[in-house]
Design a protein around this motif. Structure first.
Motif, PDB file in Angstrom:
ATOM      1  N   LEU A 169       0.877  -1.180   0.001  1.00  9.67           N
ATOM      2  CA  LEU A 169      -0.056   0.149  -0.020  1.00  9.67           C
ATOM      3  C   LEU A 169       0.847   1.457   0.000  1.00  9.67           C
ATOM      4  O   LEU A 169       1.908   1.077   0.780  1.00  9.67           O
ATOM      5  CB  LEU A 169      -0.833  -0.089   1.385  1.00  9.67           C
ATOM      6  N   GLN A 170       0.384   2.131  -0.942  1.00  8.22           N
ATOM      7  CA  GLN A 170       1.316   3.443  -1.127  1.00  8.22           C
ATOM      8  C   GLN A 170       0.501   4.695  -0.296  1.00  8.22           C
ATOM      9  O   GLN A 170      -0.939   4.725  -0.554  1.00  8.22           O
ATOM     10  CB  GLN A 170       1.340   3.806  -2.312  1.00  8.22           C
ATOM     11  N   GLY A 176       3.739  13.644  -2.829  1.00  6.59           N
ATOM     12  CA  GLY A 176       4.385  12.323  -3.245  1.00  6.59           C
ATOM     13  C   GLY A 176       3.911  11.150  -2.593  1.00  6.59           C
ATOM     14  O   GLY A 176       2.788  11.187  -2.019  1.00  6.59           O
ATOM     15  N   ALA A 177       4.617  10.230  -2.918  1.00  7.54           N
ATOM     16  CA  ALA A 177       4.036   8.679  -2.277  1.00  7.54           C
ATOM     17  C   ALA A 177       5.157   8.084  -1.377  1.00  7.54           C
ATOM     18  O   ALA A 177       6.074   8.159  -1.576  1.00  7.54           O
ATOM     19  CB  ALA A 177       3.613   7.872  -3.251  1.00  7.54           C
ATOM     20  N   VAL A 178       4.619   7.439  -0.374  1.00  7.64           N
ATOM     21  CA  VAL A 178       5.687   6.640   0.415  1.00  7.64           C
ATOM     22  C   VAL A 178       4.913   5.390   0.840  1.00  7.64           C
ATOM     23  O   VAL A 178       3.874   5.162   0.876  1.00  7.64           O
ATOM     24  CB  VAL A 178       5.968   7.308   1.808  1.00  7.64           C
ATOM     25  N   LYS A 193       8.444   9.279  -3.180  1.00  7.57           N
ATOM     26  CA  LYS A 193       8.418   9.592  -4.709  1.00  7.57           C
ATOM     27  C   LYS A 193       7.562  10.590  -5.249  1.00  7.57           C
ATOM     28  O   LYS A 193       6.488  10.561  -4.918  1.00  7.57           O
ATOM     29  CB  LYS A 193       7.953   8.196  -5.198  1.00  7.57           C
ATOM     30  N   ALA A 194       8.229  11.498  -5.658  1.00 12.40           N
ATOM     31  CA  ALA A 194       7.508  12.907  -6.131  1.00 12.40           C
ATOM     32  C   ALA A 194       7.780  12.953  -7.673  1.00 12.40           C
ATOM     33  O   ALA A 194       8.462  12.428  -8.071  1.00 12.40           O
ATOM     34  CB  ALA A 194       8.103  13.966  -5.232  1.00 12.40           C
ATOM     35  N   ASP A 195       7.100  13.877  -8.186  1.00 14.37           N
ATOM     36  CA  ASP A 195       7.206  14.415  -9.505  1.00 14.37           C
ATOM     37  C   ASP A 195       8.259  14.692  -9.933  1.00 14.37           C
ATOM     38  O   ASP A 195       8.891  14.538 -11.105  1.00 14.37           O
ATOM     39  CB  ASP A 195       6.288  15.513  -9.884  1.00 14.37           C
ATOM     40  N   ASP A 196       9.397  15.509  -9.080  1.00 12.35           N
ATOM     41  CA  ASP A 196      10.612  15.823  -9.356  1.00 12.35           C
ATOM     42  C   ASP A 196      11.651  14.917  -9.029  1.00 12.35           C
ATOM     43  O   ASP A 196      12.882  15.189  -8.942  1.00 12.35           O
ATOM     44  CB  ASP A 196      10.776  17.067  -8.908  1.00 12.35           C
TER      45      ASP A 196
END
Length: 212
Positions: A169-170, A176-178, A193-196
Motif C-alpha cells: 500500500l502506498q 508524493g507517495a511513500v 516518490k515525487a514528480d521531481d
C-alpha cells in the motif's frame, strides 16, 4: 469526447485515448501494438510540460514497461483507483490478489479515507485483460492529505498481513507517495516518490522538504 475531464489526473490513474501516431519515433513494436489495441496507459510521476501527462505503457511481461507522455486533449476515458473497488465483486477470476482484496475491503472501507486498487489487479479490474497470476501482489493506494501516524501505519501493516497474499500500500501525500511498510518502520527517513524525483525525507507531509 473527454470523460471525467473534471477529475484531476493523478498517479495510478488509467487513461484511454492516446493515438499510435502520438508515440515517439522508435517506440518498440510491442508498445505500438498495445496502444493500437486501445489498452489504457498508467499515469506515472514525472514533471512534464503543461497540457501533457506522464504515462507508462504496460506490456505482457514485467520487463515490458515504456515511459512516455500523453496529451490531455487526447484523453477519452479516465478511471481512478478508487473507482475499481466495486469492480472486484463482478469478476469471476479467483486469483489470490483478488481474493485478498475482497478479504481486506471491510477494513479499508471502515476508514474515512479514499483508497483504491492499482498495479496489476487494478489493470485487470479496469480492462478485463488477464495480467494477474498466482504470485501477484495486491497494490493499493490510500489518499492521505493529512499526516498518517507511524503508529497507525504499523497497525495497518499488521492488518494487511492477515490477507492471503502480500499487499503493498502506498500513502499518497500532497507531495508524493511513500510505502506504508516503510513509514511503519523505524528508519528516521523514508523514500518519498515525487514528480521531481525520489528523495529521503523525515516527514512526507512537509512541503519544505521538496527539492529546490
Amino acid at each position: 469526447m473527454v470523460m471525467n475531464a473534471h477529475l484531476p489526473v493523478q498517479p495510478h490513474d488509467l487513461l484511454w485515448g492516446m493515438p499510435v501516431a502520438a508515440l515517439p519515433a522508435g517506440a518498440p513494436a510491442w508498445v505500438v501494438e498495445v496502444v493500437s489495441m486501445g489498452h489504457p496507459l498508467v499515469v506515472r510521476r514525472a514533471q512534464v510540460d503543461e497540457g501533457l501527462v506522464a504515462v507508462g505503457v504496460r506490456g505482457r511481461s514485467r520487463d515490458q514497461r515504456f515511459a512516455t507522455v500523453m496529451k490531455l486533449s487526447d484523453l477519452a476515458r479516465q478511471v481512478k483507483p478508487e473507482q475499481l473497488v466495486e469492480a472486484v465483486e463482478k469478476v469471476e477470476s479467483d486469483w489470490p490478489a483478488l481474493r485478498a482484496l475482497k478479504q481486506i475491503r471491510p477494513f479499508l472501507d471502515a476508514v474515512a479515507l479514499p483508497w483504491g486498487v492499482a498495479g496489476s489487479a487494478g489493470f485487470e479490474l479496469a480492462t478485463g485483460i488477464n495480467v494477474l497470476h498466482m504470485d501477484s501482489d495486491l497494490d493499493l493506494i490510500l489518499r492521505t492529505d493529512q499526516r498518517f501516524s507511524r503508529e497507525q501505519a504499523a497497525e495497518w501493516v499488521t492488518a494487511l498481513d492477515s490477507a492471503i497474499c502480500r499487499i503493498d500500500l502506498q500513502l499518497q501525500t500532497p507531495f508524493g507517495a511513500v510505502a506504508l511498510r516503510e513509514w511503519a518502520g523505524s528508519a528516521r527517513q523514508v523514500l518519498l516518490k515525487a514528480d521531481d524525483g525520489a528523495r529521503l525525507v523525515s516527514n512526507p507531509w512537509q512541503p519544505q522538504e521538496r527539492a529546490a
